[in-house]
Scaffold this active site. Structure first.
Site, PDB file in Angstrom:
ATOM      1  N   HIS A  43     -21.609   3.348  -3.756  1.00  0.00           N
ATOM      2  CA  HIS A  43     -21.756   2.217  -2.601  1.00  0.00           C
ATOM      3  C   HIS A  43     -19.986   1.745  -2.701  1.00  0.00           C
ATOM      4  O   HIS A  43     -19.277   1.195  -2.607  1.00  0.00           O
ATOM      5  CB  HIS A  43     -22.650   1.711  -2.053  1.00  0.00           C
ATOM      6  CG  HIS A  43     -23.295   3.239  -1.711  1.00  0.00           C
ATOM      7  ND1 HIS A  43     -24.422   2.442  -2.026  1.00  0.00           N
ATOM      8  CD2 HIS A  43     -23.924   3.342  -0.967  1.00  0.00           C
ATOM      9  CE1 HIS A  43     -25.506   3.822  -1.503  1.00  0.00           C
ATOM     10  NE2 HIS A  43     -25.057   3.937  -0.443  1.00  0.00           N
ATOM     11  N   LYS A 155     -19.269  12.764  -3.384  1.00  0.00           N
ATOM     12  CA  LYS A 155     -21.420  13.636  -2.950  1.00  0.00           C
ATOM     13  C   LYS A 155     -21.795  13.910  -1.596  1.00  0.00           C
ATOM     14  O   LYS A 155     -22.394  14.320  -2.126  1.00  0.00           O
ATOM     15  CB  LYS A 155     -21.891  11.570  -3.332  1.00  0.00           C
ATOM     16  CG  LYS A 155     -23.868  11.755  -3.535  1.00  0.00           C
ATOM     17  CD  LYS A 155     -23.864  11.874  -4.363  1.00  0.00           C
ATOM     18  CE  LYS A 155     -25.607  12.386  -4.039  1.00  0.00           C
ATOM     19  NZ  LYS A 155     -27.137  11.254  -3.758  1.00  0.00           N
ATOM     20  N   GLN A 159     -20.567  16.408   4.752  1.00  0.00           N
ATOM     21  CA  GLN A 159     -20.670  15.569   5.916  1.00  0.00           C
ATOM     22  C   GLN A 159     -18.986  14.685   5.237  1.00  0.00           C
ATOM     23  O   GLN A 159     -19.156  14.784   6.763  1.00  0.00           O
ATOM     24  CB  GLN A 159     -21.051  14.304   5.337  1.00  0.00           C
ATOM     25  CG  GLN A 159     -21.002  13.222   5.631  1.00  0.00           C
ATOM     26  CD  GLN A 159     -22.491  12.199   5.145  1.00  0.00           C
ATOM     27  OE1 GLN A 159     -23.624  12.063   5.790  1.00  0.00           O
ATOM     28  NE2 GLN A 159     -21.802  10.806   4.297  1.00  0.00           N
ATOM     29  N   ARG A 193     -31.683   7.360  -3.923  1.00  0.00           N
ATOM     30  CA  ARG A 193     -33.208   8.085  -4.073  1.00  0.00           C
ATOM     31  C   ARG A 193     -33.577   8.099  -5.601  1.00  0.00           C
ATOM     32  O   ARG A 193     -35.301   8.685  -5.624  1.00  0.00           O
ATOM     33  CB  ARG A 193     -32.947   9.504  -3.445  1.00  0.00           C
ATOM     34  CG  ARG A 193     -32.963   9.435  -2.056  1.00  0.00           C
ATOM     35  CD  ARG A 193     -32.843  10.820  -1.310  1.00  0.00           C
ATOM     36  NE  ARG A 193     -33.357  10.395  -0.083  1.00  0.00           N
ATOM     37  CZ  ARG A 193     -32.306  11.001   1.140  1.00  0.00           C
ATOM     38  NH1 ARG A 193     -31.322  11.309   0.798  1.00  0.00           N
ATOM     39  NH2 ARG A 193     -32.332  11.077   2.530  1.00  0.00           N
TER      40      ARG A 193
HETATM   41  P1  AMP Z   1     -25.587   6.729   1.714  1.00  0.00           P
HETATM   42  O1  AMP Z   1     -26.078   4.957   1.719  1.00  0.00           O
HETATM   43  O2  AMP Z   1     -26.261   7.280   0.508  1.00  0.00           O
HETATM   44  O3  AMP Z   1     -25.478   7.750   2.520  1.00  0.00           O
HETATM   45  O4  AMP Z   1     -23.873   6.276   1.602  1.00  0.00           O
HETATM   46  C1  AMP Z   1     -22.781   5.419   1.969  1.00  0.00           C
HETATM   47  C2  AMP Z   1     -21.744   6.282   1.279  1.00  0.00           C
HETATM   48  O5  AMP Z   1     -21.834   6.226   0.058  1.00  0.00           O
HETATM   49  C3  AMP Z   1     -21.438   7.712   2.149  1.00  0.00           C
HETATM   50  O6  AMP Z   1     -20.069   7.553   1.549  1.00  0.00           O
HETATM   51  C4  AMP Z   1     -22.022   8.776   0.146  1.00  0.00           C
HETATM   52  O7  AMP Z   1     -21.327   9.434  -0.269  1.00  0.00           O
HETATM   53  C5  AMP Z   1     -21.272   7.408  -0.450  1.00  0.00           C
HETATM   54  N1  AMP Z   1     -21.829   7.706  -1.620  1.00  0.00           N
HETATM   55  C6  AMP Z   1     -23.267   7.941  -2.240  1.00  0.00           C
HETATM   56  N2  AMP Z   1     -23.409   7.600  -3.275  1.00  0.00           N
HETATM   57  C7  AMP Z   1     -22.386   7.538  -4.113  1.00  0.00           C
HETATM   58  C8  AMP Z   1     -21.925   8.247  -5.123  1.00  0.00           C
HETATM   59  N3  AMP Z   1     -22.516   8.682  -6.409  1.00  0.00           N
HETATM   60  N4  AMP Z   1     -20.423   8.016  -5.425  1.00  0.00           N
HETATM   61  C9  AMP Z   1     -20.104   7.602  -4.524  1.00  0.00           C
HETATM   62  N5  AMP Z   1     -20.139   7.599  -3.330  1.00  0.00           N
HETATM   63  C10 AMP Z   1     -21.577   7.699  -2.792  1.00  0.00           C
END
Ligand code: AMP
Length: 285
Positions: A43, A155, A159, A193
């Protein structure tokens, strides 16, 4: 609602957010980084990229109920609010938009947008309805923030394709920026997670990024069925890991026609490690 010593503005309502953005309207372009919190370096890399491209960066934290297809997954989704705040302060993010469910869904509403096959492939098969919920909340966030740029991680590769389709159909004037996957030193893709994994499970989970990197190494020009089979066998040799899918697809439309060498090819997978569902992917060409 500014917290004591930092410049992070914490805003909980759409009205207050729009009021604040109006006052700061010279700060253009506005970049949005939508998240569900439990922030990690993945993030934070999105926020850093946003800061390099936008004059004002809004990070949103909202655990969106309509995209969860499993109630216990929603209930146990981590919410370390204090840690998130300090990470955002340290990252010098401008605005944290942190609405509650009532603010985003004041009344029962129907949402459906037909984006064709892409919704139903891969993740869509295992989490039916998930991408409708994702589009619903991202549309609401886009309407609230009106960002010029929005930053998403590779990732969640499918989406990105879904949101691209939505912005095209809804004719939204926002540019989507895709940021690379941030991994732990041993290869595990960072995810909110991951904290649910026991030490043992965390070790088993490494087979996922390992299998993808082996696939990438062996990939020369063609996505042969043998390559996919080898990667799947590597994963199934780890009995604690239940593979849901591993597909090698065309990056444009996520279908299995990988014959055009000018189009990018990506391998995507989802697997359960114990009770925790993980996704990962790697661009092959
Ligand atoms: P989430 O909080 O899991 O919904 O993710 C929010 C944003 O962060 C989304 O655009 C994800 O693709 C991105 N994201 C989550 N994990 C990673 C990661 N390991 N590397 C880069 N971006 C990420």
């Amino acid at each position: 609602m500014n917290s004591n010593h930092s410049s992070l503005e914490i805003i909980k309502t759409i009205a207050a957010l729009q009021n604040h953005l109006q006052k700061q309207s010279s700060q253009k372009p506005v970049g949005l980084v939508p998240t569900m919190g439990a922030l990690h370096n993945g993030h934070l890399s999105l926020i850093k990229t946003a800061q390099a491209q936008a004059a004002m960066v809004v990070c949103s934290i909202f655990v969106n109920p309509t995209q969860f297809t499993n109630i216990s997954d929603l209930e146990k989704y981590p919410k370390p609010v204090e840690a998130d705040l300090s990470k955002l302060e340290q990252a010098q993010c401008d605005i944290l938009f942190m609405p509650d469910v009532q603010e985003m869904y004041p009344q029962k509403e129907h949402w459906h947008l037909n984006i064709g096959e892409i919704e139903h492939r891969l993740e869509g098969k295992f989490r039916p309805g998930h991408y409708q919920g994702v589009m619903q909340i991202v549309y609401k966030l886009f309407m609230a923030v009106k960002p010029d740029l929005a930053f998403f991680g590779q990732k969640d590769f499918q989406q990105i394709r879904v949101i691209e389709k939505m912005t095209e159909l809804k004719k939204l004037p926002v540019k989507l920026v895709v940021c690379p996957i941030i991994r732990e030193a041993d290869g595990l893709a960072m995810s909110s997670r991951n904290i649910h994994l026991s030490n043992q499970e965390r070790k088993h989970a490494l087979v996922l990024s390992w299998a993808l990197s082996q696939l990438k190494k062996s990939y020369v020009k063609e996505a042969s069925p043998e390559l996919r089979k080898e990667a799947m066998e590597l994963i199934s040799a780890e009995p604690q890991v239940q593979l849901e899918y591993l597909e090698i697809v065309n990056m444009d439309n996520l279908n299995q026609d990988t014959s055009d060498p000018t189009q990018g090819i990506i391998a995507l997978l989802a697997a359960k490690v114990g009770q925790t569902r993980l996704i990962d992917n790697m661009i092959l060409s």
